[in-house]
Write an enzyme that holds these catalytic residues in place. Structure first.
Site, PDB file in Angstrom:
ATOM      1  N   GLU A  42       0.358  -0.843   0.027  1.00 16.51           N
ATOM      2  CA  GLU A  42      -0.343  -0.172  -0.094  1.00 16.51           C
ATOM      3  C   GLU A  42       0.784   0.960  -0.577  1.00 16.51           C
ATOM      4  OE1 GLU A  42      -1.414   0.116   3.887  1.00 16.51           O
ATOM      5  OE2 GLU A  42      -3.720   1.443   3.318  1.00 16.51           O
ATOM      6  N   LYS A 113      -9.584   1.966  -1.768  1.00 19.49           N
ATOM      7  CA  LYS A 113      -9.776   1.354  -0.494  1.00 19.49           C
ATOM      8  C   LYS A 113     -11.035   1.311   0.230  1.00 19.49           C
ATOM      9  CE  LYS A 113      -7.071   0.787   4.119  1.00 19.49           C
ATOM     10  NZ  LYS A 113      -5.688   1.105   4.495  1.00 19.49           N
ATOM     11  N   CYS A 146      -5.201  -3.187   2.628  1.00 15.79           N
ATOM     12  CA  CYS A 146      -4.668  -3.405   4.037  1.00 15.79           C
ATOM     13  C   CYS A 146      -6.134  -3.594   4.922  1.00 15.79           C
ATOM     14  CB  CYS A 146      -3.844  -2.073   4.856  1.00 15.79           C
ATOM     15  SG  CYS A 146      -3.063  -2.101   5.614  1.00 15.79           S
ATOM     16  N   VAL A 173       0.283  -2.080  10.897  1.00 15.62           N
ATOM     17  CA  VAL A 173       0.789  -1.886  11.991  1.00 15.62           C
ATOM     18  C   VAL A 173       0.516  -2.650  13.397  1.00 15.62           C
ATOM     19  CG1 VAL A 173       1.280   0.938  11.654  1.00 15.62           C
ATOM     20  CG2 VAL A 173      -0.784   0.168  12.071  1.00 15.62           C
TER      21      VAL A 173
HETATM   22  N1  LIG Z   1      -3.361   0.498   6.798  1.00 16.79           N
HETATM   23  C1  LIG Z   1      -3.632  -0.271   6.905  1.00 16.79           C
HETATM   24  O1  LIG Z   1      -4.855  -0.175   6.451  1.00 16.79           O
HETATM   25  C2  LIG Z   1      -3.537  -0.316   8.967  1.00 16.79           C
HETATM   26  C3  LIG Z   1      -5.445  -1.382   8.823  1.00 16.79           C
HETATM   27  C4  LIG Z   1      -4.551  -2.052  11.222  1.00 16.79           C
HETATM   28  C5  LIG Z   1      -3.729  -3.120  10.598  1.00 16.79           C
HETATM   29  N2  LIG Z   1      -4.485  -4.335   9.548  1.00 16.79           N
HETATM   30  O2  LIG Z   1      -2.322  -3.513  11.291  1.00 16.79           O
END
Ligand SMILES: NC(=O)CCCC(N)=O
Length: 267
Positions: A42, A113, A146, A173
């Site tokens: 991403e 997204k 993500c 994260v």
């Molecule tokens: N960039 C994100 O969408 C992080 C989503 C939370 C995770 N799954 O780390």
């Protein structure tokens, strides 16, 4: 009948805001990969932690005419591969956290997204496009980005639309995603290629983001075929057989799709 596909990911450590350098690093690594489809993280050319929407707008690009998508088209042609990659998209005044699919034939399509995470909501609009499945000849490729993983309807919809494989650009994260994707693959009998980044961003006071790496390829039986480390820049390519995803039976009596009880799935 076998349907082999060589799939891979790049796990990257982008320099925030340095689109040219991040693209160059990716080009040098893609050149060494013998793959049909490679997934990139991403926001792979900008980094993730925008201080404000103005900063994101300065770095975001139109799709497909912006430099990142055009570079990906060139990489796809040069290296004879399909690429799914995440980037910041500008559509007039609106910013989306998007992903594009390119191939040797050029730009194929994009996805925005749908499930925006945490403070991303200060920057990006929620996606307004359908959950996509693209037929690239050798495979039917679904795309999610993500945090979309956290909503089981996303992977299920892509599977019901015929995806053999879910390409999953990410900037993870939270630690829970890699193990959760095992379930997403099991419950839909699809492959998933999650391409994450590593490193730390602390461009905003009191907000340090540590990205967990652990990019991976998971098969329809929930087996982790390959998982990268938490902190290394790594490239992996594996050969999979898409026939495993096209067979939704788990025994002579149970077919994961045919056995669904839509008559009961009502709120
Ligand atoms: N960039 C994100 O969408 C992080 C989503 C939370 C995770 N799954 O780390």
């Amino acid at each position: 009948m076998k349907h082999p596909l060589k799939v891979g990911f790049l796990q990257t450590l982008p320099v925030f805001g340095d689109i040219e350098s991040n693209l160059k690093q990716v080009e040098l690594r893609l050149k060494t990969m013998n793959a049909d489809l490679v997934v990139l993280p991403e926001l792979f050319t900008t980094g993730y932690q925008f201080r404000n929407q103005a900063e994101a707008r300065d770095l975001a690009e139109p799709i497909p005419d912006g430099p990142t998508t055009q570079a990906l088209v060139q990489f796809s042609r040069q290296f004879n591969m399909h690429i799914v990659a995440g980037l910041a998209e500008k559509d007039g005044d609106i910013l989306y956290n998007s992903a594009v699919l390119t191939g040797p034939e050029g730009y194929i399509g994009k996805y925005r997204k749908a499930h925006i995470f945490d403070t991303e909501k200060k920057i990006f609009a929620a996606g307004n496009l359908p959950l996509p499945v693209f037929d690239i000849g050798k495979a039917r490729v679904g795309i999610m980005i993500c945090f979309d993983w956290r909503f089981p309807e996303t992977a299920r919809t892509l599977a019901l639309k015929g995806a053999d494989l879910i390409a999953h650009p990410a900037n993870l994260v939270l630690l829970t995603c890699p193990q959760s994707m095992i379930t997403r693959c099991l419950e839909n009998r699809v492959f998933a290629v999650t391409a994450d980044r590593v490193g730390v961003e602390q461009r905003i006071e009191d907000e340090t983001l540590r990205f967990i790496g652990q990019s991976q390829v998971v098969d329809p039986d929930g087996r982790v075929i390959v998982r990268a480390s938490e902190d290394g820049e790594e490239d992996h390519v594996v050969e999979i057989d898409l026939a495993d995803a096209r067979n939704k039976s788990i025994n002579p009596y149970n077919d994961l799709i045919a056995d669904r009880r839509e008559d009961l799935y009502k709120i």
